[in-house]
Write a protein that holds these residues in place. Sequence first.
Motif, PDB file in Angstrom:
ATOM      1  N   THR A  66     -47.178 -38.439   7.504  1.00  0.00           N
ATOM      2  CA  THR A  66     -48.183 -38.843   8.488  1.00  0.00           C
ATOM      3  C   THR A  66     -49.097 -37.715   8.955  1.00  0.00           C
ATOM      4  OG1 THR A  66     -46.629 -38.504  10.300  1.00  0.00           O
ATOM      5  CG2 THR A  66     -46.770 -40.721   9.373  1.00  0.00           C
ATOM      6  N   VAL A  67     -48.652 -36.476   8.879  1.00  0.00           N
ATOM      7  CA  VAL A  67     -49.485 -35.364   9.351  1.00  0.00           C
ATOM      8  C   VAL A  67     -50.443 -34.960   8.229  1.00  0.00           C
ATOM      9  CG1 VAL A  67     -49.483 -32.972  10.149  1.00  0.00           C
ATOM     10  CG2 VAL A  67     -47.710 -34.533  10.921  1.00  0.00           C
ATOM     11  N   ASP A  81     -50.908 -26.744  10.122  1.00  0.00           N
ATOM     12  CA  ASP A  81     -50.797 -25.403  10.691  1.00  0.00           C
ATOM     13  C   ASP A  81     -50.794 -25.413  12.210  1.00  0.00           C
ATOM     14  OD1 ASP A  81     -50.651 -24.204   8.232  1.00  0.00           O
ATOM     15  OD2 ASP A  81     -52.812 -23.887   8.076  1.00  0.00           O
ATOM     16  N   MET A  82     -50.823 -26.591  12.813  1.00  0.00           N
ATOM     17  CA  MET A  82     -50.785 -26.674  14.277  1.00  0.00           C
ATOM     18  C   MET A  82     -49.422 -26.191  14.768  1.00  0.00           C
ATOM     19  SD  MET A  82     -52.664 -30.294  15.072  1.00  0.00           S
ATOM     20  CE  MET A  82     -52.659 -30.031  16.834  1.00  0.00           C
ATOM     21  N   PRO A  83     -49.395 -25.523  15.923  1.00  0.00           N
ATOM     22  CA  PRO A  83     -48.121 -24.984  16.430  1.00  0.00           C
ATOM     23  C   PRO A  83     -47.029 -26.042  16.614  1.00  0.00           C
ATOM     24  CG  PRO A  83     -49.954 -24.093  17.673  1.00  0.00           C
ATOM     25  CD  PRO A  83     -50.523 -25.128  16.758  1.00  0.00           C
ATOM     26  N   ALA A  84     -47.386 -27.233  17.063  1.00  0.00           N
ATOM     27  CA  ALA A  84     -46.370 -28.262  17.286  1.00  0.00           C
ATOM     28  C   ALA A  84     -45.733 -28.705  15.973  1.00  0.00           C
ATOM     29  CB  ALA A  84     -46.990 -29.468  17.990  1.00  0.00           C
ATOM     30  N   LEU A  94     -33.015 -29.737  20.253  1.00  0.00           N
ATOM     31  CA  LEU A  94     -34.307 -29.076  20.068  1.00  0.00           C
ATOM     32  C   LEU A  94     -35.098 -29.713  18.932  1.00  0.00           C
ATOM     33  CD1 LEU A  94     -33.218 -25.359  20.478  1.00  0.00           C
ATOM     34  CD2 LEU A  94     -34.435 -26.779  22.118  1.00  0.00           C
ATOM     35  N   ALA A  95     -34.420 -30.138  17.885  1.00  0.00           N
ATOM     36  CA  ALA A  95     -35.100 -30.793  16.768  1.00  0.00           C
ATOM     37  C   ALA A  95     -35.716 -32.114  17.215  1.00  0.00           C
ATOM     38  CB  ALA A  95     -34.114 -31.030  15.627  1.00  0.00           C
ATOM     39  N   ARG A  96     -35.011 -32.843  18.052  1.00  0.00           N
ATOM     40  CA  ARG A  96     -35.540 -34.113  18.558  1.00  0.00           C
ATOM     41  C   ARG A  96     -36.780 -33.874  19.417  1.00  0.00           C
ATOM     42  NH1 ARG A  96     -35.522 -38.107  22.265  1.00  0.00           N
ATOM     43  NH2 ARG A  96     -34.900 -40.171  21.569  1.00  0.00           N
ATOM     44  N   MET A  97     -36.705 -32.875  20.309  1.00  0.00           N
ATOM     45  CA  MET A  97     -37.844 -32.566  21.176  1.00  0.00           C
ATOM     46  C   MET A  97     -39.053 -32.107  20.365  1.00  0.00           C
ATOM     47  SD  MET A  97     -36.095 -30.755  24.544  1.00  0.00           S
ATOM     48  CE  MET A  97     -36.966 -29.295  24.187  1.00  0.00           C
ATOM     49  N   ALA A  98     -38.832 -31.249  19.385  1.00  0.00           N
ATOM     50  CA  ALA A  98     -39.933 -30.735  18.574  1.00  0.00           C
ATOM     51  C   ALA A  98     -40.563 -31.844  17.739  1.00  0.00           C
ATOM     52  CB  ALA A  98     -39.432 -29.611  17.674  1.00  0.00           C
ATOM     53  N   THR A  99     -39.748 -32.767  17.239  1.00  0.00           N
ATOM     54  CA  THR A  99     -40.276 -33.882  16.460  1.00  0.00           C
ATOM     55  C   THR A  99     -41.129 -34.780  17.335  1.00  0.00           C
ATOM     56  OG1 THR A  99     -38.331 -33.785  15.032  1.00  0.00           O
ATOM     57  CG2 THR A  99     -39.649 -35.793  14.939  1.00  0.00           C
ATOM     58  N   LEU A 100     -40.664 -35.072  18.530  1.00  0.00           N
ATOM     59  CA  LEU A 100     -41.454 -35.896  19.448  1.00  0.00           C
ATOM     60  C   LEU A 100     -42.769 -35.218  19.796  1.00  0.00           C
ATOM     61  CD1 LEU A 100     -38.675 -37.221  21.828  1.00  0.00           C
ATOM     62  CD2 LEU A 100     -40.178 -38.597  20.395  1.00  0.00           C
ATOM     63  N   HIS A 136     -46.509 -36.770  18.841  1.00  0.00           N
ATOM     64  CA  HIS A 136     -47.471 -37.074  19.911  1.00  0.00           C
ATOM     65  C   HIS A 136     -48.366 -35.869  20.214  1.00  0.00           C
ATOM     66  CE1 HIS A 136     -45.364 -40.793  20.540  1.00  0.00           C
ATOM     67  NE2 HIS A 136     -44.220 -40.135  20.661  1.00  0.00           N
ATOM     68  N   ARG A 137     -48.757 -35.116  19.203  1.00  0.00           N
ATOM     69  CA  ARG A 137     -49.497 -33.871  19.395  1.00  0.00           C
ATOM     70  C   ARG A 137     -50.905 -34.068  19.918  1.00  0.00           C
ATOM     71  NH1 ARG A 137     -48.982 -35.349  14.455  1.00  0.00           N
ATOM     72  NH2 ARG A 137     -50.789 -35.554  13.086  1.00  0.00           N
ATOM     73  N   HIS A 138     -51.497 -35.246  19.754  1.00  0.00           N
ATOM     74  CA  HIS A 138     -52.868 -35.480  20.213  1.00  0.00           C
ATOM     75  C   HIS A 138     -52.947 -36.213  21.547  1.00  0.00           C
ATOM     76  CE1 HIS A 138     -54.663 -33.862  16.671  1.00  0.00           C
ATOM     77  NE2 HIS A 138     -53.971 -34.672  15.890  1.00  0.00           N
ATOM     78  N   GLU A 139     -51.820 -36.651  22.061  1.00  0.00           N
ATOM     79  CA  GLU A 139     -51.826 -37.398  23.317  1.00  0.00           C
ATOM     80  C   GLU A 139     -51.918 -36.431  24.495  1.00  0.00           C
ATOM     81  OE1 GLU A 139     -48.599 -40.126  23.553  1.00  0.00           O
ATOM     82  OE2 GLU A 139     -49.010 -40.927  21.556  1.00  0.00           O
ATOM     83  N   VAL A 140     -52.788 -36.762  25.425  1.00  0.00           N
ATOM     84  CA  VAL A 140     -52.978 -35.931  26.611  1.00  0.00           C
ATOM     85  C   VAL A 140     -52.174 -36.554  27.747  1.00  0.00           C
ATOM     86  CG1 VAL A 140     -54.666 -35.032  28.240  1.00  0.00           C
ATOM     87  CG2 VAL A 140     -55.274 -35.308  25.843  1.00  0.00           C
TER      88      VAL A 140
END
Length: 101
Positions: free
Chosen positions: A35-36, A42-45, A66-72, A76-80
């Motif tokens: 999906t990415v 190369d985005m930090p998230a 931590l893997a679950r948090m980083a995946t979430l 949702h990297r574009h959501e403000v």
Amino acid sequence: MSKCGGQREFDEPIGTPDGTLLRALREAVAYLTKTVPKSERDMPAVTAAAEILTYAAERCIAWMFLARMATLKAIHRHEVRQFNPDAKEHHWGKRKLKRDQ
């Protein structure tokens, strides 16, 4: 003995915007690669999620949270985050002391 590697499962499945449930590390990696777009890899998230998913698969210790948090965060990297003014007010500074009464 707990599973190790890509077969390790999250405590709670991760729901994605398209309705897919990610239950294991392998599913999360496959979903992120699918999906990415290549321009956003190369985005930090996204890079942090890839690293932490790899650590969780390699080391059979407490990296799953931590893997679950980083995946979430990568999903949702574009959501403000929106400020909700109707949220419950905090009690800070409203404490009354007996001497002030």
